[in-house]
Design a protein around this motif. Structure first.
Motif, mmCIF file in Angstrom:
data_model
loop_
_atom_site.group_PDB
_atom_site.id
_atom_site.type_symbol
_atom_site.label_atom_id
_atom_site.label_comp_id
_atom_site.label_asym_id
_atom_site.label_seq_id
_atom_site.Cartn_x
_atom_site.Cartn_y
_atom_site.Cartn_z
ATOM 1 N N LYS A 259 33.701 32.393 22.750
ATOM 2 C CA LYS A 259 34.392 31.353 21.985
ATOM 3 C C LYS A 259 35.917 31.428 22.100
ATOM 4 O O LYS A 259 36.621 30.679 21.421
ATOM 5 N N GLY A 260 36.409 32.323 22.944
ATOM 6 C CA GLY A 260 37.826 32.296 23.293
ATOM 7 C C GLY A 260 38.782 33.033 22.381
ATOM 8 O O GLY A 260 39.994 32.845 22.472
ATOM 9 N N TYR A 261 38.270 33.906 21.527
ATOM 10 C CA TYR A 261 39.141 34.624 20.595
ATOM 11 C C TYR A 261 39.742 35.885 21.215
ATOM 12 O O TYR A 261 40.678 36.458 20.662
ATOM 13 N N GLN A 262 39.197 36.313 22.335
ATOM 14 C CA GLN A 262 39.713 37.485 23.029
ATOM 15 C C GLN A 262 39.486 37.289 24.524
ATOM 16 O O GLN A 262 38.488 36.702 24.945
ATOM 17 N N LYS A 263 40.404 37.792 25.370
ATOM 18 C CA LYS A 263 40.297 37.563 26.808
ATOM 19 C C LYS A 263 40.601 38.808 27.639
ATOM 20 O O LYS A 263 40.658 38.721 28.864
ATOM 21 N N ASP A 264 40.790 39.943 26.998
ATOM 22 C CA ASP A 264 41.104 41.167 27.734
ATOM 23 C C ASP A 264 39.808 41.899 28.077
ATOM 24 O O ASP A 264 39.370 42.792 27.364
ATOM 25 N N TYR A 265 39.206 41.518 29.195
ATOM 26 C CA TYR A 265 37.914 42.069 29.589
ATOM 27 C C TYR A 265 38.023 43.537 30.008
ATOM 28 O O TYR A 265 37.052 44.287 29.905
ATOM 29 N N SER A 266 39.181 43.941 30.488
ATOM 30 C CA SER A 266 39.356 45.323 30.948
ATOM 31 C C SER A 266 39.301 46.325 29.790
ATOM 32 O O SER A 266 39.246 47.526 30.011
ATOM 33 N N THR A 267 39.311 45.820 28.551
ATOM 34 C CA THR A 267 39.141 46.700 27.385
ATOM 35 C C THR A 267 37.751 47.329 27.388
ATOM 36 O O THR A 267 37.571 48.452 26.905
ATOM 37 N N TYR A 268 36.769 46.612 27.969
ATOM 38 C CA TYR A 268 35.377 47.047 27.880
ATOM 39 C C TYR A 268 34.767 47.446 29.221
ATOM 40 O O TYR A 268 33.630 47.912 29.261
ATOM 41 N N ILE A 269 35.492 47.227 30.306
ATOM 42 C CA ILE A 269 34.976 47.601 31.618
ATOM 43 C C ILE A 269 36.147 47.969 32.523
ATOM 44 O O ILE A 269 37.175 47.284 32.544
ATOM 45 N N GLU A 270 35.990 49.057 33.265
ATOM 46 C CA GLU A 270 37.058 49.552 34.131
ATOM 47 C C GLU A 270 37.424 48.500 35.178
ATOM 48 O O GLU A 270 36.563 47.827 35.733
ATOM 49 N N GLU A 271 38.722 48.333 35.423
ATOM 50 C CA GLU A 271 39.246 47.229 36.239
ATOM 51 C C GLU A 271 38.620 47.165 37.631
ATOM 52 O O GLU A 271 38.240 46.088 38.099
ATOM 53 N N THR A 272 38.499 48.298 38.295
ATOM 54 C CA THR A 272 37.941 48.304 39.652
ATOM 55 C C THR A 272 36.490 47.834 39.656
ATOM 56 O O THR A 272 36.081 47.034 40.499
ATOM 57 N N ARG A 273 35.698 48.337 38.691
ATOM 58 C CA ARG A 273 34.290 47.943 38.608
ATOM 59 C C ARG A 273 34.171 46.470 38.250
ATOM 60 O O ARG A 273 33.263 45.771 38.718
ATOM 61 N N LEU A 274 35.068 45.995 37.416
ATOM 62 C CA LEU A 274 35.076 44.591 37.026
ATOM 63 C C LEU A 274 35.258 43.706 38.266
ATOM 64 O O LEU A 274 34.514 42.741 38.471
ATOM 65 N N LYS A 275 36.233 44.056 39.099
ATOM 66 C CA LYS A 275 36.514 43.253 40.304
ATOM 67 C C LYS A 275 35.340 43.288 41.274
ATOM 68 O O LYS A 275 35.024 42.289 41.930
ATOM 69 N N GLN A 276 34.675 44.453 41.371
ATOM 70 C CA GLN A 276 33.516 44.570 42.266
ATOM 71 C C GLN A 276 32.386 43.654 41.811
ATOM 72 O O GLN A 276 31.744 42.987 42.623
ATOM 73 N N PHE A 277 32.158 43.626 40.503
ATOM 74 C CA PHE A 277 31.084 42.770 39.997
ATOM 75 C C PHE A 277 31.444 41.296 40.178
ATOM 76 O O PHE A 277 30.588 40.488 40.558
ATOM 77 N N VAL A 278 32.690 40.964 39.909
ATOM 78 C CA VAL A 278 33.131 39.575 40.075
ATOM 79 C C VAL A 278 32.903 39.118 41.504
ATOM 80 O O VAL A 278 32.403 38.018 41.755
ATOM 81 N N SER A 279 33.254 39.957 42.469
ATOM 82 C CA SER A 279 33.084 39.620 43.882
ATOM 83 C C SER A 279 31.608 39.425 44.229
ATOM 84 O O SER A 279 31.237 38.475 44.930
ATOM 85 N N TYR A 280 30.759 40.310 43.709
ATOM 86 C CA TYR A 280 29.322 40.202 43.985
ATOM 87 C C TYR A 280 28.738 38.958 43.336
ATOM 88 O O TYR A 280 27.958 38.221 43.954
ATOM 89 N N TYR A 281 29.112 38.707 42.110
ATOM 90 C CA TYR A 281 28.584 37.563 41.358
ATOM 91 C C TYR A 281 28.935 36.245 42.048
ATOM 92 O O TYR A 281 28.146 35.309 42.049
ATOM 93 N N ASN A 282 30.098 36.214 42.648
ATOM 94 C CA ASN A 282 30.546 34.992 43.310
ATOM 95 C C ASN A 282 29.584 34.546 44.406
ATOM 96 O O ASN A 282 29.454 33.353 44.682
ATOM 97 N N ASN A 283 28.874 35.482 44.998
ATOM 98 C CA ASN A 283 27.939 35.164 46.073
ATOM 99 C C ASN A 283 26.483 35.280 45.644
ATOM 100 O O ASN A 283 25.569 35.046 46.452
ATOM 101 N N HIS A 284 26.247 35.653 44.398
ATOM 102 C CA HIS A 284 24.875 35.835 43.902
ATOM 103 C C HIS A 284 24.749 35.287 42.479
ATOM 104 O O HIS A 284 24.266 35.952 41.573
ATOM 105 N N LYS A 285 25.167 34.071 42.314
ATOM 106 C CA LYS A 285 25.150 33.466 40.983
ATOM 107 C C LYS A 285 23.737 33.034 40.610
ATOM 108 O O LYS A 285 22.962 32.584 41.458
ATOM 109 N N GLY A 286 23.395 33.183 39.330
ATOM 110 C CA GLY A 286 22.128 32.679 38.823
ATOM 111 C C GLY A 286 20.976 33.658 38.886
ATOM 112 O O GLY A 286 19.827 33.270 38.657
ATOM 113 N N LEU A 287 21.256 34.939 39.185
ATOM 114 C CA LEU A 287 20.193 35.943 39.191
ATOM 115 C C LEU A 287 19.847 36.349 37.763
ATOM 116 O O LEU A 287 20.611 36.129 36.837
ATOM 117 N N ARG A 288 18.696 36.970 37.613
ATOM 118 C CA ARG A 288 18.335 37.534 36.319
ATOM 119 C C ARG A 288 19.201 38.750 36.040
ATOM 120 O O ARG A 288 19.675 39.430 36.966
#
Length: 320
Positions: A259-288
């Motif tokens: 709902k947009g009340y917070q946007k600092d995702y790196s508070t809950y996930i390490e920055e490098t791992r976050l970027k790796q998941f983002v990159s993977y998700y970009n090519n594998h959207k809609g999986l379970r």
């Protein structure tokens, strides 16, 4: 209504149940429904059809192959339908207030009865008066509605504006004027409300009207967790204080991000791992979720869901 149903069904992931789509449209207050709406880019359809009956929904699904779409529904990944309506209500009341005060008319029946919106407009208009920004506000209003007009070659939202000696129209009256069904008018209005809210998100272009944006409200327990997070407490501490499981607080945090009340995702996930998941998700959207979990075993389901929310909201750059 049928265009909304058609869009929601066609844009939901294949493995999602009909009931989960229905829950989004009627606005079920559950964290699973919030996540379903956010992850599938259907957030602005959340609570758009609160009176929809499930048999009606099922009947449409059975007859959907015969439905001829006349236009495409547009959605927004940052605001619920209620947010669209409340933001527009804020603009309605702001325009009404401006119109009356310029005519030295200080006693009028507000076009909007919501006390939260009334208070918000009162504070905003006080700021406008104090800083002599009336002319700036007028320029922003004209720019906003002219922009919507150019996008659609028509603008139905202006019918709902009310000013000094200028009452607003009802949807029934507008449908007669424009010679269209009220149900179709409702759907087109939704698209134009999204255009409106996306336009005023440009704070440099709309320094005044951008202040009318209203975020989706948090559920009561989520709001309590939000207050504690802002005070510096951890999720574990909040769970202990509220005597709930950590999963419950994780659901609260997801809602806060959705709902947009917070946007600092790196508070809950390490920055490098976050970027790796983002990159993977970009090519594998809609999986379970479990398929993402199998690929990123070190990430929790909470972290995976959180990054998906960030991507679909547009806070994290993944779409291409």
């Amino acid at each position: 209504m049928n265009h909304i149903l058609f869009y929601a069904i066609n844009h939901a992931y294949n493995y999602k149940t009909n009931k989960s789509i229905y829950n989004i449209l009627i606005g079920k207050k559950s964290h699973q429904t919030f996540f379903d709406a956010s992850s599938q880019q259907l957030l602005s359809l959340y609570h758009s059809l609160p009176n929809l009956k499930y048999p009606t929904f099922e009947r449409f699904i059975l007859q959907m192959d015969d439905f001829e779409s006349k236009f495409t529904i547009k959605t927004n990944s940052r605001y619920t339908y209620d947010s669209l309506i409340q933001t527009f209500s804020c603009i309605q009341l702001l325009i009404q207030t401006l119109s009356h005060t310029r005519k030295q008319s200080f006693k009028f029946i507000p076009a909007v009865q919501n006390t939260f919106i009334q208070q918000k407009v009162k504070q905003l208009y006080s700021h406008i008066k104090t800083n002599h920004l009336e002319e700036d506000l007028i320029k922003e209003i004209y720019l906003l509605f002219e922009t919507i007009q150019k996008k659609h070659n028509t603008n139905y939202l202006h019918y709902y504006l009310q000013g000094y000696d200028e009452p607003m129209y009802t949807r029934q009256q507008i449908s007669l004027i424009e010679e269209m069904k009220q149900s179709e008018l409702f759907e087109i209005e939704m698209v134009q409300l999204i255009d409106l809210i996306e336009e005023i998100e440009h704070e440099l272009r709309y320094p005044i009207l951008s202040q009318t944006l209203i975020l989706p409200p948090l559920l009561n327990q989520t709001y309590l967790s939000y207050q504690k997070l802002r005070s510096g407490m951890t999720m574990k501490e909040i769970a202990e204080r509220q005597n709930v499981k950590i999963n419950t607080v994780e659901d609260h945090v997801l809602e806060i991000f959705i709902k947009g009340y917070q946007k600092d995702y790196s508070t809950y996930i390490e920055e490098t791992r976050l970027k790796q998941f983002v990159s993977y998700y970009n090519n594998h959207k809609g999986l379970r979720l479990r398929e993402y979990k199998n690929k990123f075993e070190d990430l929790t389901y909470f972290q995976i869901k959180l990054v998906i929310v960030g991507i679909e909201r547009g806070d994290l750059n993944a779409r291409g």
